[in-house]
Design a protein around this motif. Structure first.
Motif, PDB file in Angstrom:
ATOM      1  N   SER A  49       0.848  -1.201   0.000  1.00 22.26           N
ATOM      2  CA  SER A  49       0.000   0.000   0.000  1.00 22.26           C
ATOM      3  C   SER A  49       0.877   1.243   0.000  1.00 22.26           C
ATOM      4  CB  SER A  49      -0.919   0.019   1.233  1.00 22.26           C
ATOM      5  OG  SER A  49      -1.860  -1.027   1.167  1.00 22.26           O
ATOM      6  N   HIS A  51       0.573   5.531   0.026  1.00 20.85           N
ATOM      7  CA  HIS A  51      -0.334   6.660   0.262  1.00 20.85           C
ATOM      8  C   HIS A  51       0.362   7.977  -0.064  1.00 20.85           C
ATOM      9  CE1 HIS A  51      -3.346   9.243   1.997  1.00 20.85           C
ATOM     10  NE2 HIS A  51      -2.443   9.778   2.810  1.00 20.85           N
ATOM     11  N   ASN A  52      -0.315   8.802  -0.845  1.00 25.58           N
ATOM     12  CA  ASN A  52       0.174  10.130  -1.190  1.00 25.58           C
ATOM     13  C   ASN A  52      -0.498  11.165  -0.287  1.00 25.58           C
ATOM     14  OD1 ASN A  52       1.005  12.522  -2.364  1.00 25.58           O
ATOM     15  ND2 ASN A  52      -0.385  12.364  -4.121  1.00 25.58           N
ATOM     16  N   PRO A  53       0.218  11.772   0.658  1.00 24.32           N
ATOM     17  CA  PRO A  53      -0.376  12.769   1.552  1.00 24.32           C
ATOM     18  C   PRO A  53      -0.314  14.190   1.006  1.00 24.32           C
ATOM     19  CG  PRO A  53       1.845  12.349   2.254  1.00 24.32           C
ATOM     20  CD  PRO A  53       1.619  11.486   1.024  1.00 24.32           C
ATOM     21  N   LEU A  81      -0.090   8.712  -8.288  1.00 26.21           N
ATOM     22  CA  LEU A  81      -1.110   8.795  -7.255  1.00 26.21           C
ATOM     23  C   LEU A  81      -1.678  10.204  -7.223  1.00 26.21           C
ATOM     24  CD1 LEU A  81       0.718   6.320  -6.334  1.00 26.21           C
ATOM     25  CD2 LEU A  81      -0.199   6.748  -4.051  1.00 26.21           C
ATOM     26  N   TRP A  84      -3.898  12.743  -1.984  1.00 25.59           N
ATOM     27  CA  TRP A  84      -4.486  11.982  -0.875  1.00 25.59           C
ATOM     28  C   TRP A  84      -4.918  10.566  -1.277  1.00 25.59           C
ATOM     29  CZ3 TRP A  84      -3.187  14.538   3.237  1.00 25.59           C
ATOM     30  CH2 TRP A  84      -3.124  15.938   3.194  1.00 25.59           C
ATOM     31  N   GLN A  85      -4.469  10.102  -2.399  1.00 21.46           N
ATOM     32  CA  GLN A  85      -4.884   8.781  -2.872  1.00 21.46           C
ATOM     33  C   GLN A  85      -3.985   7.685  -2.305  1.00 21.46           C
ATOM     34  OE1 GLN A  85      -4.907   8.364  -7.150  1.00 21.46           O
ATOM     35  NE2 GLN A  85      -6.484   6.791  -7.099  1.00 21.46           N
ATOM     36  N   THR A  86      -4.574   6.480  -2.138  1.00 20.79           N
ATOM     37  CA  THR A  86      -3.836   5.296  -1.711  1.00 20.79           C
ATOM     38  C   THR A  86      -3.925   4.234  -2.798  1.00 20.79           C
ATOM     39  OG1 THR A  86      -4.282   5.695   0.641  1.00 20.79           O
ATOM     40  CG2 THR A  86      -3.645   3.464   0.014  1.00 20.79           C
ATOM     41  N   ASN A  88      -3.446   0.360  -3.527  1.00 22.65           N
ATOM     42  CA  ASN A  88      -3.368  -0.934  -2.855  1.00 22.65           C
ATOM     43  C   ASN A  88      -3.069  -1.996  -3.903  1.00 22.65           C
ATOM     44  OD1 ASN A  88      -4.166  -0.206  -0.062  1.00 22.65           O
ATOM     45  ND2 ASN A  88      -6.048   0.439  -1.082  1.00 22.65           N
ATOM     46  N   PHE A 123       6.028  10.404   0.920  1.00 25.40           N
ATOM     47  CA  PHE A 123       4.804   9.617   0.924  1.00 25.40           C
ATOM     48  C   PHE A 123       4.985   8.444   1.885  1.00 25.40           C
ATOM     49  CE2 PHE A 123       7.600   7.949  -2.272  1.00 25.40           C
ATOM     50  CZ  PHE A 123       7.406   6.568  -2.293  1.00 25.40           C
TER      51      PHE A 123
END
Length: 298
Positions: A49, A51-53, A81, A84-86, A88, A123
């Protein structure tokens, strides 16, 4: 008295140096990943996983470092990404993504050509390696394999320490491994210590470029520790050791994180210092663009 103790504790926290643990990064390594059959009818898979913050799109590269191979040229996934996308990537080494069998490590990083300022390319990466219930039930079991930021590796100025190792040859076995983020071959030694600190055995891990090696610890030990350190390689070598303790009856694993530290280095290496290094990356032997969409756990 309690108030005084609390004040002293807070003062100590202020004095402690900050570390990289728990921070985000633009470059990560997952030191162990799998898509392979195991003992007792298990089949191990890894979910990755990312995640882009950030509040902007972020390009990310994922590369697979196969065990026992020179990985100067490796299969590569390209992702983008959204904010805010993750992403998986379920069973990331399986047919939907890398379509590779076996074990290895994963490099996950923002492409080097992307201009980053401060933390705008940082990220988060997490992973889990697991198997379905080999007894045929509906459940599964596994272990979180923490991703490690590139700066948290073991180099010439640090050791890697892991504690609480069980390898009694009966109820538990311990697997130890090392992943390398170096474009040159490296050699790592691992001391197996008992609970009193006596060195029971020393094993050698020979790693090719961007190599990965994992094997069972040969020395029986209960409640012992593993200490990893470089013995051969370039000045900018950096490696990422880890261990896992497996219940022999059920196959249920427990990940043993190995922490890097400069503690102990002065006595053994005469005051080596950690160096700034450029982060090399393998060439892509094949590339595949991965569409990052909303996905549900299968």
């Amino acid at each position: 008295m309690i108030r005084g103790l609390l004040f002293s504790a807070l003062a100590l926290l202020v004095m402690l140096p900050t570390t990289a643990w728990g921070q985000l990064s633009s470059a990560w390594i997952v030191p162990a990943a799998a898509h392979t059959a195991g003992v007792n009818s298990t089949f191990w898979m890894t979910d990755l996983s990312i995640h882009n913050p950030q509040n902007a799109e972020l390009p990310v590269v994922v590369q697979f470092l196969a065990s026992g191979a020179d990985n100067m040229s490796v299969p590569t996934l390209d992702l983008t990404l959204g904010s805010w996308q993750t992403a998986n990537l379920w069973d990331v080494l399986g047919p939907d993504y890398f379509s590779e069998s076996g074990t290895g490590a994963l490099l996950v990083y923002v492409p080097l050509e992307v201009a980053c300022s401060e933390d705008l390319c940082d990220f988060l990466v997490t992973s889990r390696t697991y198997t379905l219930d080999p007894a045929g039930g509906v459940g599964e079991f596994g272990q979180a394999v923490p991703a490690i930021t590139v700066i948290e590796g073991v180099d010439w100025a640090s050791f890697g320490y892991g504690a609480g190792v069980l390898n009694d040859g009966n109820a538990f076995r311990c697997n130890a491994g090392v992943a390398s983020w170096s474009s040159s071959p490296t050699v790592v030694q691992m001391d197996v210590q008992d609970g009193d600190g006596a060195i029971l055995d020393t094993e050698v891990f020979e790693l090719p470029a961007f190599g990965h090696v994992q094997r069972r610890v040969r020395q029986p030990v209960t409640g012992g520790s593993l200490v990893f350190y470089l013995v051969e390689g370039p000045d900018d070598a950096v490696v990422y050791p880890y261990a896992s303790v497996v219940d022999q009856d059920t196959g249920d694993p427990t990940f043993v994180p190995v922490r890097w530290s400069t503690v102990g280095v002065t006595a053994k290496r005469g005051g080596a210092s950690r160096i700034d290094r450029e982060t090399p990356v393998p060439r892509a032997s094949s590339r595949r663009a991965v569409a990052v969409t909303r996905s549900e756990r299968r």
